[in-house]
Scaffold this motif. Structure first.
Motif, PDB file in Angstrom:
ATOM      1  N   ARG A 193       0.863  -1.175   0.000  1.00  0.00           N
ATOM      2  CA  ARG A 193       0.000   0.000   0.000  1.00  0.00           C
ATOM      3  C   ARG A 193       0.907   1.235   0.000  1.00  0.00           C
ATOM      4  O   ARG A 193       1.847   1.303   0.789  1.00  0.00           O
ATOM      5  CB  ARG A 193      -0.883   0.008   1.251  1.00  0.00           C
ATOM      6  CG  ARG A 193      -1.866  -1.170   1.322  1.00  0.00           C
ATOM      7  CD  ARG A 193      -2.428  -1.360   2.712  1.00  0.00           C
ATOM      8  NE  ARG A 193      -1.397  -1.893   3.631  1.00  0.00           N
ATOM      9  CZ  ARG A 193      -1.654  -2.160   4.912  1.00  0.00           C
ATOM     10  NH1 ARG A 193      -2.852  -1.919   5.435  1.00  0.00           N
ATOM     11  NH2 ARG A 193      -0.686  -2.645   5.687  1.00  0.00           N
ATOM     12  N   THR A 194       0.601   2.203  -0.880  1.00  0.00           N
ATOM     13  CA  THR A 194       1.443   3.412  -0.929  1.00  0.00           C
ATOM     14  C   THR A 194       0.629   4.658  -0.621  1.00  0.00           C
ATOM     15  O   THR A 194      -0.585   4.665  -0.863  1.00  0.00           O
ATOM     16  CB  THR A 194       2.076   3.601  -2.324  1.00  0.00           C
ATOM     17  OG1 THR A 194       1.057   3.918  -3.277  1.00  0.00           O
ATOM     18  CG2 THR A 194       2.845   2.361  -2.755  1.00  0.00           C
ATOM     19  N   PRO A 195       1.234   5.719  -0.069  1.00  0.00           N
ATOM     20  CA  PRO A 195       2.649   5.808   0.295  1.00  0.00           C
ATOM     21  C   PRO A 195       3.051   4.762   1.329  1.00  0.00           C
ATOM     22  O   PRO A 195       2.291   4.477   2.254  1.00  0.00           O
ATOM     23  CB  PRO A 195       2.784   7.226   0.869  1.00  0.00           C
ATOM     24  CG  PRO A 195       1.691   7.995   0.218  1.00  0.00           C
ATOM     25  CD  PRO A 195       0.555   7.051   0.121  1.00  0.00           C
ATOM     26  N   THR A 229       9.045   1.811  14.838  1.00  0.00           N
ATOM     27  CA  THR A 229       8.585   1.152  13.606  1.00  0.00           C
ATOM     28  C   THR A 229       7.068   1.277  13.501  1.00  0.00           C
ATOM     29  O   THR A 229       6.531   1.587  12.431  1.00  0.00           O
ATOM     30  CB  THR A 229       9.032  -0.320  13.601  1.00  0.00           C
ATOM     31  OG1 THR A 229      10.471  -0.357  13.612  1.00  0.00           O
ATOM     32  CG2 THR A 229       8.522  -1.066  12.379  1.00  0.00           C
ATOM     33  N   ALA A 230       6.379   1.087  14.626  1.00  0.00           N
ATOM     34  CA  ALA A 230       4.916   1.207  14.635  1.00  0.00           C
ATOM     35  C   ALA A 230       4.496   2.645  14.365  1.00  0.00           C
ATOM     36  O   ALA A 230       3.555   2.910  13.602  1.00  0.00           O
ATOM     37  CB  ALA A 230       4.355   0.740  15.971  1.00  0.00           C
ATOM     38  N   TYR A 231       5.240   3.612  14.917  1.00  0.00           N
ATOM     39  CA  TYR A 231       4.881   5.028  14.686  1.00  0.00           C
ATOM     40  C   TYR A 231       4.958   5.344  13.193  1.00  0.00           C
ATOM     41  O   TYR A 231       4.038   5.925  12.609  1.00  0.00           O
ATOM     42  CB  TYR A 231       5.797   5.970  15.473  1.00  0.00           C
ATOM     43  CG  TYR A 231       5.539   7.408  15.094  1.00  0.00           C
ATOM     44  CD1 TYR A 231       6.322   8.051  14.139  1.00  0.00           C
ATOM     45  CD2 TYR A 231       4.423   8.092  15.602  1.00  0.00           C
ATOM     46  CE1 TYR A 231       6.026   9.350  13.727  1.00  0.00           C
ATOM     47  CE2 TYR A 231       4.127   9.381  15.197  1.00  0.00           C
ATOM     48  CZ  TYR A 231       4.935  10.002  14.252  1.00  0.00           C
ATOM     49  OH  TYR A 231       4.639  11.277  13.838  1.00  0.00           O
ATOM     50  N   TYR A 232       6.051   4.918  12.547  1.00  0.00           N
ATOM     51  CA  TYR A 232       6.211   5.211  11.111  1.00  0.00           C
ATOM     52  C   TYR A 232       5.092   4.537  10.301  1.00  0.00           C
ATOM     53  O   TYR A 232       4.536   5.119   9.375  1.00  0.00           O
ATOM     54  CB  TYR A 232       7.576   4.717  10.619  1.00  0.00           C
ATOM     55  CG  TYR A 232       8.672   5.760  10.643  1.00  0.00           C
ATOM     56  CD1 TYR A 232       9.163   6.258  11.838  1.00  0.00           C
ATOM     57  CD2 TYR A 232       9.211   6.250   9.457  1.00  0.00           C
ATOM     58  CE1 TYR A 232      10.175   7.214  11.858  1.00  0.00           C
ATOM     59  CE2 TYR A 232      10.239   7.213   9.465  1.00  0.00           C
ATOM     60  CZ  TYR A 232      10.702   7.688  10.663  1.00  0.00           C
ATOM     61  OH  TYR A 232      11.701   8.641  10.678  1.00  0.00           O
ATOM     62  N   ASP A 249      -2.060   6.756   8.180  1.00  0.00           N
ATOM     63  CA  ASP A 249      -2.847   7.996   8.287  1.00  0.00           C
ATOM     64  C   ASP A 249      -2.673   8.856   7.036  1.00  0.00           C
ATOM     65  O   ASP A 249      -3.627   9.505   6.573  1.00  0.00           O
ATOM     66  CB  ASP A 249      -2.432   8.777   9.534  1.00  0.00           C
ATOM     67  CG  ASP A 249      -2.766   8.007  10.829  1.00  0.00           C
ATOM     68  OD1 ASP A 249      -2.236   8.393  11.897  1.00  0.00           O
ATOM     69  OD2 ASP A 249      -3.535   7.012  10.762  1.00  0.00           O
ATOM     70  N   ILE A 250      -1.472   8.850   6.457  1.00  0.00           N
ATOM     71  CA  ILE A 250      -1.219   9.602   5.217  1.00  0.00           C
ATOM     72  C   ILE A 250      -2.084   9.026   4.095  1.00  0.00           C
ATOM     73  O   ILE A 250      -2.762   9.758   3.360  1.00  0.00           O
ATOM     74  CB  ILE A 250       0.276   9.553   4.833  1.00  0.00           C
ATOM     75  CG1 ILE A 250       1.112  10.458   5.758  1.00  0.00           C
ATOM     76  CG2 ILE A 250       0.483   9.927   3.362  1.00  0.00           C
ATOM     77  CD1 ILE A 250       2.617  10.351   5.548  1.00  0.00           C
ATOM     78  N   ARG A 251      -2.102   7.704   3.966  1.00  0.00           N
ATOM     79  CA  ARG A 251      -2.903   7.062   2.896  1.00  0.00           C
ATOM     80  C   ARG A 251      -4.380   7.427   3.040  1.00  0.00           C
ATOM     81  O   ARG A 251      -5.057   7.769   2.067  1.00  0.00           O
ATOM     82  CB  ARG A 251      -2.704   5.547   2.912  1.00  0.00           C
ATOM     83  CG  ARG A 251      -1.286   5.090   2.558  1.00  0.00           C
ATOM     84  CD  ARG A 251      -1.197   3.587   2.329  1.00  0.00           C
ATOM     85  NE  ARG A 251      -1.443   2.801   3.522  1.00  0.00           N
ATOM     86  CZ  ARG A 251      -0.500   2.299   4.321  1.00  0.00           C
ATOM     87  NH1 ARG A 251       0.785   2.549   4.070  1.00  0.00           N
ATOM     88  NH2 ARG A 251      -0.803   1.578   5.390  1.00  0.00           N
ATOM     89  N   GLU A 304      -3.493  17.922   2.885  1.00  0.00           N
ATOM     90  CA  GLU A 304      -2.832  19.190   3.281  1.00  0.00           C
ATOM     91  C   GLU A 304      -3.188  19.521   4.734  1.00  0.00           C
ATOM     92  O   GLU A 304      -2.305  19.862   5.534  1.00  0.00           O
ATOM     93  CB  GLU A 304      -3.274  20.312   2.337  1.00  0.00           C
ATOM     94  CG  GLU A 304      -2.515  21.632   2.527  1.00  0.00           C
ATOM     95  CD  GLU A 304      -0.986  21.497   2.439  1.00  0.00           C
ATOM     96  OE1 GLU A 304      -0.505  20.462   1.923  1.00  0.00           O
ATOM     97  OE2 GLU A 304      -0.285  22.393   2.919  1.00  0.00           O
ATOM     98  N   GLU A 305      -4.456  19.344   5.091  1.00  0.00           N
ATOM     99  CA  GLU A 305      -4.880  19.623   6.471  1.00  0.00           C
ATOM    100  C   GLU A 305      -4.165  18.669   7.433  1.00  0.00           C
ATOM    101  O   GLU A 305      -3.645  19.075   8.477  1.00  0.00           O
ATOM    102  CB  GLU A 305      -6.406  19.470   6.561  1.00  0.00           C
ATOM    103  CG  GLU A 305      -7.013  19.689   7.934  1.00  0.00           C
ATOM    104  CD  GLU A 305      -7.788  18.447   8.409  1.00  0.00           C
ATOM    105  OE1 GLU A 305      -8.438  17.801   7.571  1.00  0.00           O
ATOM    106  OE2 GLU A 305      -7.684  18.136   9.610  1.00  0.00           O
ATOM    107  N   PHE A 306      -4.035  17.390   7.019  1.00  0.00           N
ATOM    108  CA  PHE A 306      -3.350  16.397   7.867  1.00  0.00           C
ATOM    109  C   PHE A 306      -1.896  16.790   8.063  1.00  0.00           C
ATOM    110  O   PHE A 306      -1.356  16.764   9.165  1.00  0.00           O
ATOM    111  CB  PHE A 306      -3.429  15.010   7.231  1.00  0.00           C
ATOM    112  CG  PHE A 306      -2.611  13.966   7.957  1.00  0.00           C
ATOM    113  CD1 PHE A 306      -1.349  13.600   7.485  1.00  0.00           C
ATOM    114  CD2 PHE A 306      -3.080  13.383   9.130  1.00  0.00           C
ATOM    115  CE1 PHE A 306      -0.584  12.656   8.168  1.00  0.00           C
ATOM    116  CE2 PHE A 306      -2.319  12.434   9.810  1.00  0.00           C
ATOM    117  CZ  PHE A 306      -1.068  12.074   9.325  1.00  0.00           C
TER     118      PHE A 306
END
Ligand SMILES: CNc1nc2c(CC[C@H]3O[C@@H](OC)[C@H](OC)[C@@H]3O)c3nc(N)[nH]c(=O)c3cc2[nH]1
Length: 374
Positions: free
Chosen positions: A29-31, A339-342, A348-350, A359-361
Motif C-alpha cells: 500500500r502506498t505511500p 517502527t509502529a509510529y512510522y 494515516d497519510i494514505r 494538506e490539512e493532515f
C-alpha cells in the motif's frame, strides 16, 4: 516493448498519491515506508512485530548479503524470504551506495566497482550484471539498478560524470534483468546531485530505457532539506505519473510528509530502529529523547492515545531506566515503538489522501510536533 506496470493509482490529492503496488509476494500500500533490514534482519525486532506494525515490504541490501552469508548460499537455502522467514515483499538495494560508504579501497570504472570487503578484506567486483544476478539469487521482488551516488556538496563535473555512468549502468541492468520471471520488478535511480538540468537528463534517460518504477537517489547524503525538496520538485513531475516513485534513504517523519506532498510513493530509512537503539522515541508530539533525566520520574506512557500497546503500556520512567542501563529491552522496545509510529504515520497519510484532506493532515501533524511534548 513497454515494461509491465504493477502499480495502481487509487487516489490523488494535489501532487500526493495513494496506490497499490502488486509484487510476487504480496501487495504494497502506498505511500509506503519500508523498514530497513540491511543484512537480512530488522535489528531488535521479530518479523511478526514488523508485520503487526503494518509494514507490507522490507529492505535488504546486496552489498551486505553478497559479502555474508553470500547470494549463492541464500539462493541454495530457498531465497531471502525463506531464509529470513519474512514471507512478504522485499526490495533490495543494489549495493552501490554501501560500496561507496562502507568498502575499503574501492575503485569505480566503466565496467564495475571493485572493492575490498569491510568484513574480511577480500577483493570483489560489483558490476551492473553481478548486482542484478545477486538480487535475482536473493529473490527480491523489487531490484534496484547499480548506480553511483555522489555525496553532496560535490562539483558539477563529478555529479555529471556519476549521473552519466549511472545511466549507462541502468541500460546494462535492464538488459541483465530481461530474464526475470513475470511480476518481478527493476527500478531505475535518478541521479544528478543538486543540479536541476542533470536531474532532468537523468530522469529522461531512465524513462527512455524504461523501468517498472523510478527511485530518486543521490539525496539524504548531507544536503539541507530545502535542497532535497527542490530536487524532488525537479525530478518527480518528469517521472511517469502511473509508476511508483521511491525516495531512497528518507527520512524523518517531516521529510516524508513534505516528499509525499511532492508526489513520492515509497520511502526507506534506518532512522526508526537506529534512533530507537539510541533512546529516541518518535511520537505524535515529535521526537522524545528518553536519555534525558527529565523522564526519570515520569509515570506517563509515551502516548496514551496510541493504538500500539507498547507505546501505551510502558512508562517514560521505565524506558528512561532501560536506556540509561543499556538494557537490550530498551533498544528492542524503542525500535518496535518507532517502527509502529512510522507505519501508523503512513496509514494515516494514505487515509488522508484518499479522503482529499492530506494538506490539512500535514499541517495539523507538523503543528503537533512544533507544540512538542506536553
Ligand atoms: C540515508 N540516505 C541515503 N540512503 C541512500 C541509498 C540507500 C542506502 C541503503 O543503505 C541501507 O541503509 C543504510 C539500506 O539498504 C538496505 C538502503 O537501501 C541509496 N542507494 C542507492 N543505490 N543509490 C542512492 O543514490 C542512494 C541514496 C541514499 N541516500
Amino acid at each position: 516493448m513497454t515494461v509491465p506496470n504493477h502499480f495502481e493509482l487509487l487516489g490523488t490529492d494535489g501532487a500526493a498519491r495513494t496506490g497499490r503496488l502488486t509484487t510476487p509476494h504480496g501487495v504494497v500500500r502506498t505511500p509506503a515506508f519500508m523498514p530497513v533490514g540491511t543484512a537480512g534482519a530488522m535489528k531488535g525486532l521479530h518479523w511478526r512485530e514488523v508485520r503487526d506494525a503494518g509494514a507490507d515490504i522490507v529492505l535488504g541490501n546486496t552489498y551486505h548479503l553478497m559479502l555474508r552469508p553470500g547470494a549463492e548460499r541464500i539462493a541454495a537455502l530457498g531465497g531471502l524470504q525463506r531464509f529470513t522467514t519474512w514471507n512478504g515483499p522485499m526490495l533490495t538495494d543494489s549495493g552501490g551506495f554501501q560500496v561507496m560508504s562502507l568498502a575499503q579501497l574501492r575503485k569505480v570504472n566503466e565496467q564495475a566497482v571493485t572493492f575490498r570487503s569491510h568484513i574480511d578484506g577480500a577483493a570483489l567486483e560489483l558490476s551492473p550484471e553481478r548486482a542484478i544476478e545477486v538480487q535475482r539469487l536473493l529473490g527480491s521482488d523489487i531490484a534496484m539498478q547499480l548506480d553511483e551516488c555522489v555525496r553532496l556538496p560535490a562539483d558539477h563535473a563529478d555529479i555529471e560524470r556519476a549521473m552519466q555512468l549511472s545511466l549507462r549502468w541502468a541500460e546494462r541492468c535492464k538488459r541483465a534483468f530481461e530474464t526475470a520471471p513475470d511480476g518481478y520488478m527493476l527500478f531505475g535511480i535518478v541521479q544528478g546531485g543538486d543540479v536541476p538540468e542533470l536531474r532532468h537528463d537523468s530522469a529522461r534517460g531512465l524513462i527512455d530505457i524504461g523501468f517498472h518504477g523510478y527511485a530518486i537517489g543521490g539525496l539524504a547524503v548531507g544536503e539541507p532539506q530545502e535542497v532535497m525538496l527542490a530536487m524532488i520538485e525537479e525530478a518527480a513531475p518528469i517521472l511517469p505519473a502511473d509508476r511508483p516513485r521511491y525516495l531512497m534513504g528518507v527520512g524523518t517523519p517531516e521529510d516524508i510528509l513534505e516528499a509525499v506532498a511532492r508526489g513520492i510513493d515509497m520511502f526507506d530509512c534506518v532512522m526508526p530502529t537506529r534512533n530507537g537503539r539510541h533512546g529516541l522515541a518518535f511520537t505524535q508530539y515529535g521526537p522524545i529523547n528518553l536519555r534525558n533525566a527529565k523522564h526519570a520520574d515520569d509515570p506517563r506512557p509515551l502516548d496514551e492515545e496510541s493504538d500500539w500497546p507498547s507505546t501505551r503500556n510502558y512508562s517514560r520512567a521505565y524506558l528512561h531506566h532501560l536506556v540509561k542501563s543499556s538494557e537490550t529491552l530498551g533498544a528492542m522496545l524503542l525500535s518496535e515503538i518507532n517502527t509502529a509510529y512510522y507505519q501508523r504515520l503512513m496509514r494515516d497519510i494514505r487515509a488522508a489522501i484518499a479522503a482529499g484532506r492530506f494538506e490539512e493532515f500535514r499541517l495539523r501533524t507538523r503543528e503537533a510536533w512544533e507544540r512538542g511534548d506536553l
